[in-house]
Design an enzyme around this catalytic site. Structure first.
Site, PDB file in Angstrom:
ATOM      1  CG  PHE A 134       2.608  -9.348   0.364  1.00  0.00           C
ATOM      2  CD1 PHE A 134       2.529  -9.116   1.729  1.00  0.00           C
ATOM      3  CD2 PHE A 134       2.500 -10.655  -0.097  1.00  0.00           C
ATOM      4  CE1 PHE A 134       2.338 -10.165   2.618  1.00  0.00           C
ATOM      5  CE2 PHE A 134       2.317 -11.706   0.788  1.00  0.00           C
ATOM      6  CZ  PHE A 134       2.232 -11.458   2.151  1.00  0.00           C
ATOM      7  CG  ASP A 217      -1.815  -7.479  -4.282  1.00  0.00           C
ATOM      8  OD1 ASP A 217      -2.915  -7.511  -3.701  1.00  0.00           O
ATOM      9  OD2 ASP A 217      -0.820  -8.132  -3.892  1.00  0.00           O
ATOM     10  CE1 TYR A 242      -5.401 -13.251   3.532  1.00  0.00           C
ATOM     11  CE2 TYR A 242      -6.011 -14.971   1.961  1.00  0.00           C
ATOM     12  CZ  TYR A 242      -5.097 -14.049   2.435  1.00  0.00           C
ATOM     13  OH  TYR A 242      -3.893 -13.912   1.812  1.00  0.00           O
ATOM     14  CE  LYS A 243      -4.393  -9.375   3.003  1.00  0.00           C
ATOM     15  NZ  LYS A 243      -3.516  -9.768   4.093  1.00  0.00           N
ATOM     16  NE  ARG A 392       0.058  -5.188   8.784  1.00  0.00           N
ATOM     17  CZ  ARG A 392      -0.179  -6.012   7.763  1.00  0.00           C
ATOM     18  NH1 ARG A 392      -0.055  -5.591   6.530  1.00  0.00           N
ATOM     19  NH2 ARG A 392      -0.559  -7.257   7.972  1.00  0.00           N
TER      20      ARG A 392
END
Ligand code: PLP
Length: 432
Positions: A134, A217, A242-243, A392
């Site tokens: 990322f 990560d 938040y995921k 995704r």
């Protein structure tokens, strides 16, 4: 039951490919779907998890405390220790000891402070990353190299991918062998695009064998894939709230620091990382807390922590462990891959097929990915797209069911059959 040959895999039970099967499977399986409220068929929990009643209630509780206590909340409630307390509750999900996790800052800020700390502590002048990371991770690593007076173009060493989708532990090891100046290795647990779950024990062992420190990560794994950080000996890790943790937009992030590093002075010091006993003595010199809490910086954003607290209460009430989430997630991603193999021959399944190499989402590749995402959105199927060609699908185990996966794949089939994506513009620059 009839058997239908799968394209490359074992025979697929044809009954399994019907909505009736998916509904029966949903009826038999546990689910927290009723506690969550997501728009449409929501397969985007790997970007932003949906709101839950518990998250909303926890925000309400905090607001009520703020109204009642105002500043006394810092002394008469437990606000002062929320970062540590939430960390202790998340510790079992990542195989950490109680004092090795704290909830603080954002993922990128945590990378800055941890890479900065461990680059300083290591003997090296290079940081090993990979070319599929990322981008924010590279921005942070480059900045920390610059802070140490090093040229990021020399100091950022990238492991190449052989197939554009995955990173092999053997290639990480070979890069360590070839670059003896590497002091810190930073790898993702799960690649954000393909969803490959990397071999954390093998990478940790290779890094340590080459006298490098290693951090991960885990934005795409915490809450859906169990980790064993303490047993494996990982030095540090970061993730977001938040995921898969469903902590809400901009939720506080989390970090892990192995006990053997406690007492080290963080690179980004702030009063919230100070030893708690003496924090309010307002000493001029910083004394780090003897825990991962030292990597906190400023006053914790309680309003961005309360939803996470609510979600952890929800998990506790239903005895939901990360092992149970993983089991359900693998069943859902298996189902998604079987349906894609059978129904979507135009799409390449980029997600690893081996369960122990797969995170929580399924990446499908198609040259019209962007416009397919738009067309699905018009059908109330929420997925996300990563340029140039990845769609995704994330059947997050907390709130997505087998029938949702069936519906999402059926909608994608209809979008392709009707060429519905033709109704949408390609993004600026023409990338689809
Ligand atoms: C793998 C990964 N790392 C880092 C980040 C950045 O996180 P943040 O914006 O919370 O700093 C994200 C965001 O989605 C991510 O997916």
């Amino acid at each position: 039951m009839t058997e239908t040959p799968g394209e490359d895999g074992p025979d697929i039970d044809a009954d399994r490919l019907t909505r009736e099967w998916a509904e029966r499977r949903d009826a038999d399986a546990w689910s927290l779907a009723n506690a969550f409220d997501a728009p449409g068929t929501y397969l985007e929990g790997n970007s932003l998890g949906p709101i839950s009643d518990h998250a909303e209630a926890a925000v309400g509780d905090l607001l009520a405390e703020w109204r009642d206590l105002a500043v006394e909340g810092w002394s008469d409630s437990d606000w002062f220790e929320w970062g540590e307390r939430l960390g202790t509750r998340i510790a079992p999900m990542v195989g950490a000891r109680d004092d090795e996790v704290v909830c603080a800052n954002s993922t990128t800020v945590n990378l800055h402070t941890l890479v900065g700390t461990f680059l300083r502590e290591s003997d090296g002048a290079e940081v090993l990353v990979n070319e599929l990371d990322f981008p924010s991770d590279h921005y942070a690593v480059r900045a920390q190299l610059r802070e140490r007076g090093l040229d990021p173009d020399d100091g950022l060493v990238q492991v190449a991918s052989r197939d554009g989708r995955t990173i092999r532990a053997a290639d990480v090891e070979a890069a360590l062998e070839a670059n003896p100046e590497v002091g810190v290795v930073v790898m993702p647990s799960v690649l954000y695009r393909s969803g490959q779950l990397l071999d954390i024990p093998a990478i940790t062992e290779a890094a340590h064998a080459h006298d490098a420190l290693v951090g991960f990560d885990c934005a795409h794994s915490v809450g859906v894939v169990p980790h064993e950080f303490a047993d494996v000996g990982v030095d540090f890790a970061v993730w977001c709230g938040y995921k898969y943790l469903n902590g809400g937009p901009g939720a506080v992030a989390g970090l892990y620091v192995n006990r053997r590093h406690h007492g080290t002075t963080p690179s980004l010091t702030g009063w919230w990382g100070h030893d708690k006993e003496t924090q309010f003595e307002m000493n001029e010199r910083f004394t780090p807390a003897d825990s991962a809490g030292a990597w906190q910086i400023g006053t914790p954003p309680l309003l961005a922590m309360a939803p996470l607290r609510g979600v952890l209460d929800l998990f506790d009430e239903h005895d939901v462990t990360v092992a149970a989430l993983r089991e359900r997630s693998l069943a859902l991603t298996d189902y998604c891959i079987d349906l894609a193999d059978e129904r979507l021959p135009e799409c390449d399944v980029a997600a690893p097929r081996a369960p122990d190499e797969r995170g929580g989402h399924v990446a499908l590749e198609h040259p019209e990915a962007y416009r397919i995402g738009e067309a699905l959105q018009a059908r109330d199927v929420v997925v996300d797209v990563r340029p140039p060609d990845v769609v995704r699908l994330c059947p997050a185990p907390t709130h997505v069911g087998f029938a949702d996966v069936f519906d999402a794949v059926a909608a994608l089939r209809a979008v392709l059959d009707g060429e519905e994506y033709e109704q949408f513009d390609a993004p600026d620059g023409g990338v689809t």
